[in-house]
Design a protein around this motif. Structure first.
Motif, PDB file in Angstrom:
ATOM      1  N   GLN A 126       0.825  -1.213   0.000  1.00  0.00           N
ATOM      2  CA  GLN A 126       0.000   0.000   0.000  1.00  0.00           C
ATOM      3  C   GLN A 126       0.855   1.257   0.000  1.00  0.00           C
ATOM      4  O   GLN A 126       0.517   2.255  -0.648  1.00  0.00           O
ATOM      5  CB  GLN A 126      -0.930  -0.009   1.214  1.00  0.00           C
ATOM      6  N   LEU A 127       1.991   1.220   0.719  1.00  0.00           N
ATOM      7  CA  LEU A 127       2.860   2.391   0.791  1.00  0.00           C
ATOM      8  C   LEU A 127       3.496   2.732  -0.554  1.00  0.00           C
ATOM      9  O   LEU A 127       3.938   3.869  -0.765  1.00  0.00           O
ATOM     10  CB  LEU A 127       3.959   2.158   1.840  1.00  0.00           C
ATOM     11  N   LYS A 158       1.882   2.892  -3.259  1.00  0.00           N
ATOM     12  CA  LYS A 158       0.859   3.613  -4.021  1.00  0.00           C
ATOM     13  C   LYS A 158       0.830   3.147  -5.478  1.00  0.00           C
ATOM     14  O   LYS A 158       0.726   3.934  -6.415  1.00  0.00           O
ATOM     15  CB  LYS A 158       1.095   5.125  -3.934  1.00  0.00           C
ATOM     16  N   PRO A 196      -1.372   0.303  -7.179  1.00  0.00           N
ATOM     17  CA  PRO A 196      -2.414  -0.722  -7.015  1.00  0.00           C
ATOM     18  C   PRO A 196      -2.115  -2.021  -7.747  1.00  0.00           C
ATOM     19  O   PRO A 196      -2.590  -3.090  -7.321  1.00  0.00           O
ATOM     20  CB  PRO A 196      -3.664  -0.038  -7.595  1.00  0.00           C
TER      21      PRO A 196
END
Length: 236
Positions: free
Chosen positions: A225-226, A228, A230
């Motif tokens: 998630q970090l 960014k 997907p």
């Protein structure tokens, strides 16, 4: 208390001739995982994996990132107890009896990469039959036998672990599911509902004291998630 980190392998080559190879995305996921663990300063007393290539390659790639950051990593050990169940064998054994209800199943399975949603629907039905046990065949490893295989691997870890050891196990979604079933006593069908949510290279944290094991966290994907990005969050 000691810690066991169950780490799912990076994305494999779904739909390719050899599934047991990390895709470029899977390799990148493993790199990101290793860099994240290094940033956290998390070190391990033991590292294990099954002997499947996707499991070992994920471990080797992540550990290389930790080594490059100056952290000392133990040698990678292998234990086949942490191999994934043989999904192809389950499909081959249980699909024929479903063809009267699912006449397009063979076509979907042969072109799984282009029919992902339908493949997942069929695979979930097949796994449901496997979990039930009513369709077991002598040549097919049953769900109960798979659970016993995984339990034996966990028992070996606990037997040799010191009370505050940190142990990494690079494994697969089905193996993690069997461990969740064993540790939390969640029914197998519900455990597999969680299985479909396990992200590639996610971290699942177990705490142990002696032979007592509890679930501390499930399916952590903060490292992905970090980024960014997907496209790094994958489920198969």
């Amino acid at each position: 208390m000691g810690s066991i980190y169950l780490i799912r392998h990076g994305q494999a080559s779904f739909g390719a001739d050899d599934y047991d190879v990390l895709s470029p995305t899977g390799y990148r996921q493993a790199e990101v995982l290793g860099a994240h663990l290094a940033q956290l300063g998390l070190t391990f007393d033991r590292c294990l994996s099954g002997n499947l290539f996707r499991q070992r390659h994920t471990a080797e790639t992540a550990l290389a990132q930790m080594d490059a950051a100056g952290l000392t990593t133990p040698p990678l050990e292998t234990d086949t107890a942490f191999n994934e169940f043989d999904a192809e064998a389950v499909i081959r054994a249980l699909l024929p009896a479903m063809l009267s209800d699912e006449p397009h199943a063979l076509e979907i399975m042969r072109n799984a990469a282009h029919n992902r949603a339908e493949f997942q629907r069929l695979f979930a039905l097949i796994v449901g039959r496997w979990l039930g046990g009513e369709h077991d065949t002598p040549a097919l490893q049953s769900w109960l036998a798979f659970v016993e295989q995984v339990k034996a691997g966990l028992d070996r870890i606990l037997e040799s672990a010191s009370h505050n050891d940190r142990i990494a196990v690079f494994t697969s979604g089905g193996t993690i599911t069997a461990l969740l079933h064993l540790i939390t006593r969640i029914p197998a069908t519900q455990a597999f509902e969680l299985n479909w949510q396990i992200v590639n290279t996610s971290l699942n944290h177990l705490k142990f004291r002696g032979r007592e094991v509890s679930l501390a966290s499930f399916n952590s994907l903060a490292h992905l998630q970090l980024m960014k990005a997907p496209e790094l969050i994958t489920y198969r």
